[in-house]
Design a protein around this motif. Structure first.
Motif, PDB file in Angstrom:
ATOM      1  N   SER A  59       7.042   0.813   9.180  1.00 30.05           N
ATOM      2  CA  SER A  59       8.694   1.071   8.615  1.00 30.05           C
ATOM      3  C   SER A  59       8.670   1.767   7.238  1.00 30.05           C
ATOM      4  O   SER A  59       8.185   1.373   6.279  1.00 30.05           O
ATOM      5  N   ARG A  60       8.991   3.210   7.490  1.00 26.30           N
ATOM      6  CA  ARG A  60       9.157   3.943   6.209  1.00 26.30           C
ATOM      7  C   ARG A  60      10.280   3.128   5.418  1.00 26.30           C
ATOM      8  O   ARG A  60      10.113   3.355   4.142  1.00 26.30           O
ATOM      9  N   ASN A  61      11.123   2.482   5.755  1.00 30.39           N
ATOM     10  CA  ASN A  61      12.191   1.765   5.171  1.00 30.39           C
ATOM     11  C   ASN A  61      11.764   0.714   4.139  1.00 30.39           C
ATOM     12  O   ASN A  61      12.012   0.634   2.914  1.00 30.39           O
ATOM     13  N   LYS A  62      10.688   0.083   4.923  1.00 29.15           N
ATOM     14  CA  LYS A  62      10.028  -1.046   3.991  1.00 29.15           C
ATOM     15  C   LYS A  62       9.254  -0.293   2.936  1.00 29.15           C
ATOM     16  O   LYS A  62       9.470  -0.969   1.776  1.00 29.15           O
ATOM     17  N   VAL A  63       8.944   0.746   3.199  1.00 26.52           N
ATOM     18  CA  VAL A  63       8.031   1.368   2.234  1.00 26.52           C
ATOM     19  C   VAL A  63       8.805   1.682   1.037  1.00 26.52           C
ATOM     20  O   VAL A  63       8.870   1.377  -0.211  1.00 26.52           O
ATOM     21  N   GLY A  66      10.267  -1.316  -0.916  1.00 23.73           N
ATOM     22  CA  GLY A  66       9.042  -1.897  -1.917  1.00 23.73           C
ATOM     23  C   GLY A  66       9.042  -1.032  -3.229  1.00 23.73           C
ATOM     24  O   GLY A  66       8.936  -1.758  -4.326  1.00 23.73           O
ATOM     25  N   VAL A  67       8.955   0.255  -2.998  1.00 20.04           N
ATOM     26  CA  VAL A  67       8.896   1.095  -4.129  1.00 20.04           C
ATOM     27  C   VAL A  67      10.113   1.034  -4.949  1.00 20.04           C
ATOM     28  O   VAL A  67      10.154   1.240  -6.309  1.00 20.04           O
ATOM     29  N   ASP A  79      16.912  10.419  -3.304  1.00 17.41           N
ATOM     30  CA  ASP A  79      16.122  11.393  -2.704  1.00 17.41           C
ATOM     31  C   ASP A  79      14.906  11.353  -2.910  1.00 17.41           C
ATOM     32  O   ASP A  79      13.921  11.759  -2.114  1.00 17.41           O
ATOM     33  N   ALA A  80      14.407  11.215  -4.114  1.00 16.46           N
ATOM     34  CA  ALA A  80      13.038  11.121  -4.395  1.00 16.46           C
ATOM     35  C   ALA A  80      12.463   9.980  -3.743  1.00 16.46           C
ATOM     36  O   ALA A  80      11.147  10.180  -3.281  1.00 16.46           O
ATOM     37  N   LEU A  81      13.017   8.713  -3.703  1.00 15.47           N
ATOM     38  CA  LEU A  81      12.578   7.792  -2.902  1.00 15.47           C
ATOM     39  C   LEU A  81      12.125   8.095  -1.436  1.00 15.47           C
ATOM     40  O   LEU A  81      11.141   7.808  -0.976  1.00 15.47           O
ATOM     41  N   ALA A  82      13.186   8.656  -0.973  1.00 15.99           N
ATOM     42  CA  ALA A  82      13.201   9.351   0.583  1.00 15.99           C
ATOM     43  C   ALA A  82      11.910  10.344   0.863  1.00 15.99           C
ATOM     44  O   ALA A  82      11.303  10.057   1.637  1.00 15.99           O
ATOM     45  N   GLN A  83      11.673  11.124  -0.159  1.00 18.61           N
ATOM     46  CA  GLN A  83      10.584  12.006  -0.130  1.00 18.61           C
ATOM     47  C   GLN A  83       9.265  11.347  -0.209  1.00 18.61           C
ATOM     48  O   GLN A  83       8.376  11.816   0.616  1.00 18.61           O
ATOM     49  N   LEU A  84       9.250  10.192  -1.101  1.00 13.46           N
ATOM     50  CA  LEU A  84       8.136   9.615  -1.276  1.00 13.46           C
ATOM     51  C   LEU A  84       7.682   8.788   0.018  1.00 13.46           C
ATOM     52  O   LEU A  84       6.666   8.753   0.704  1.00 13.46           O
ATOM     53  N   GLY A  85       8.629   8.185   0.592  1.00 10.00           N
ATOM     54  CA  GLY A  85       8.735   7.628   2.175  1.00 10.00           C
ATOM     55  C   GLY A  85       8.046   8.560   2.916  1.00 10.00           C
ATOM     56  O   GLY A  85       7.197   8.082   3.753  1.00 10.00           O
ATOM     57  N   GLN A  86       8.419   9.719   2.931  1.00 12.40           N
ATOM     58  CA  GLN A  86       8.096  10.858   4.046  1.00 12.40           C
ATOM     59  C   GLN A  86       6.639  11.123   3.684  1.00 12.40           C
ATOM     60  O   GLN A  86       5.751  11.074   4.577  1.00 12.40           O
ATOM     61  N   SER A 101      -3.547  -1.782   7.638  1.00 13.95           N
ATOM     62  CA  SER A 101      -3.499  -2.939   7.040  1.00 13.95           C
ATOM     63  C   SER A 101      -2.433  -2.707   6.303  1.00 13.95           C
ATOM     64  O   SER A 101      -2.215  -1.482   5.706  1.00 13.95           O
ATOM     65  N   THR A 102      -1.555  -3.711   5.557  1.00 14.74           N
ATOM     66  CA  THR A 102      -0.603  -3.513   4.468  1.00 14.74           C
ATOM     67  C   THR A 102      -1.177  -2.980   3.140  1.00 14.74           C
ATOM     68  O   THR A 102      -0.566  -2.234   2.546  1.00 14.74           O
ATOM     69  N   HIS A 103      -2.472  -3.400   3.109  1.00 14.80           N
ATOM     70  CA  HIS A 103      -3.339  -2.890   2.093  1.00 14.80           C
ATOM     71  C   HIS A 103      -3.595  -1.131   2.386  1.00 14.80           C
ATOM     72  O   HIS A 103      -3.471  -0.455   1.092  1.00 14.80           O
ATOM     73  N   ASP A 104      -3.895  -0.835   3.201  1.00 19.23           N
ATOM     74  CA  ASP A 104      -3.755   0.749   3.480  1.00 19.23           C
ATOM     75  C   ASP A 104      -2.686   1.371   3.104  1.00 19.23           C
ATOM     76  O   ASP A 104      -2.507   2.478   2.567  1.00 19.23           O
ATOM     77  N   VAL A 105      -1.588   0.824   3.662  1.00 11.10           N
ATOM     78  CA  VAL A 105      -0.084   1.252   3.171  1.00 11.10           C
ATOM     79  C   VAL A 105       0.120   1.497   1.917  1.00 11.10           C
ATOM     80  O   VAL A 105       0.488   2.418   1.125  1.00 11.10           O
ATOM     81  N   GLY A 106      -0.347   0.262   0.900  1.00  2.80           N
ATOM     82  CA  GLY A 106      -0.199   0.076  -0.520  1.00  2.80           C
ATOM     83  C   GLY A 106      -0.975   1.254  -0.974  1.00  2.80           C
ATOM     84  O   GLY A 106      -0.610   2.082  -1.889  1.00  2.80           O
ATOM     85  N   LEU A 107      -2.206   1.673  -0.577  1.00  5.19           N
ATOM     86  CA  LEU A 107      -3.009   2.647  -0.949  1.00  5.19           C
ATOM     87  C   LEU A 107      -2.347   4.043  -0.948  1.00  5.19           C
ATOM     88  O   LEU A 107      -2.540   4.761  -1.824  1.00  5.19           O
ATOM     89  N   ALA A 108      -1.758   4.369   0.249  1.00  5.65           N
ATOM     90  CA  ALA A 108      -1.207   5.531   0.460  1.00  5.65           C
ATOM     91  C   ALA A 108       0.096   5.653  -0.321  1.00  5.65           C
ATOM     92  O   ALA A 108       0.601   6.719  -0.632  1.00  5.65           O
ATOM     93  N   ILE A 109       0.603   4.770  -0.843  1.00  4.65           N
ATOM     94  CA  ILE A 109       1.782   4.556  -1.811  1.00  4.65           C
ATOM     95  C   ILE A 109       1.463   5.068  -3.050  1.00  4.65           C
ATOM     96  O   ILE A 109       2.209   5.716  -3.991  1.00  4.65           O
ATOM     97  N   LEU A 110       0.145   4.473  -3.720  1.00  3.67           N
ATOM     98  CA  LEU A 110       0.087   4.659  -5.150  1.00  3.67           C
ATOM     99  C   LEU A 110      -0.114   6.207  -5.353  1.00  3.67           C
ATOM    100  O   LEU A 110       0.513   6.615  -6.585  1.00  3.67           O
ATOM    101  N   GLY A 111      -0.592   7.209  -4.788  1.00  2.00           N
ATOM    102  CA  GLY A 111      -0.813   8.667  -5.123  1.00  2.00           C
ATOM    103  C   GLY A 111       0.632   9.159  -5.313  1.00  2.00           C
ATOM    104  O   GLY A 111       0.910   9.513  -6.484  1.00  2.00           O
ATOM    105  N   PRO A 112       1.539   9.273  -4.295  1.00  3.28           N
ATOM    106  CA  PRO A 112       2.888   9.730  -4.495  1.00  3.28           C
ATOM    107  C   PRO A 112       3.498   9.117  -5.552  1.00  3.28           C
ATOM    108  O   PRO A 112       4.414   9.604  -6.104  1.00  3.28           O
ATOM    109  N   LEU A 113       3.533   7.608  -5.678  1.00  3.76           N
ATOM    110  CA  LEU A 113       4.190   7.042  -6.743  1.00  3.76           C
ATOM    111  C   LEU A 113       3.831   7.534  -8.141  1.00  3.76           C
ATOM    112  O   LEU A 113       4.503   7.636  -9.259  1.00  3.76           O
TER     113      LEU A 113
END
Ligand SMILES: [Zn+2]
Length: 170
Positions: A59-63, A66-67, A79-86, A101-113
């Motif tokens: 779920s992109r909305n959950k990402v 969290g952020v 807007d910036a949050l929506a772009q990050l989600g994308q 895994s949730t771990h993989d999703v977290g890892l994918a968030i770190l770079g854009p954040l």
């Protein structure tokens, strides 16, 4: 698929369009028997396995939720949050796996954040990487300083309340 109204085993696609972000396709269908219309959405299957072992659809909305928590009080727009989600969704879909895994999703968030806001990044990383001491934060900040060009670090010291270094006078 069956018509949801009369269970007729066939339907005809009358319109088909890709969503704005390109991750799914919506089809407007019509039942040749009862004539009623319905919509189907097609996306690549992407499931997230939680630490508890429970599996749920990505779920992109959950990402974003969290952020957003990590961004509290930071100058980050919706807007910036929506772009990050994308960006995160594109990155996890680009792996081609149907399960993450949730771990993989977290890892994918770190770079854009990290690109978005360094303080929010540190907050998020502290949870994700289970920081449990001030030294962990310090190590992460040292890591950022080594990774990033100084222009990207502008503002981080002020944000963290670190006094600016006093220039040498001699
Ligand atoms: Zn029907």
């Amino acid at each position: 698929m069956h018509c949801p109204f009369c269970r007729h085993p066939d339907s005809r696609v009358v319109d088909s369009r890709t969503t704005d972000d390109g991750t799914s396709i919506r089809r407007r269908r019509q039942c040749p028997d009862c004539g009623r219309r319905f919509t189907t959405v097609e996306t690549a299957s992407l499931m997230v396995i939680k630490r508890s072992g429970v599996t749920e659809p990505f779920s992109r909305n959950k990402v974003i939720a969290g952020v957003r928590k990590a961004c509290q009080g930071r100058p980050v727009t919706e807007d910036a949050l929506a772009q990050l989600g994308q960006r995160v969704e594109e990155a996890v879909r680009a792996t081609g796996s149907a399960e993450l895994s949730t771990h993989d999703v977290g890892l994918a968030i770190l770079g854009p954040l990290q690109d978005l806001d360094l303080v929010a990044y540190l907050r998020f990383a502290s949870v994700y990487r289970a920081f449990d001491s001030l030294e962990d934060f310090e190590a992460a900040i040292v890591e950022l300083r080594e990774q990033l060009p100084p222009t990207n670090l502008r503002g981080l010291d002020e944000d963290l309340g670190v006094p600016a270094p006093v220039p040498a006078t001699d």
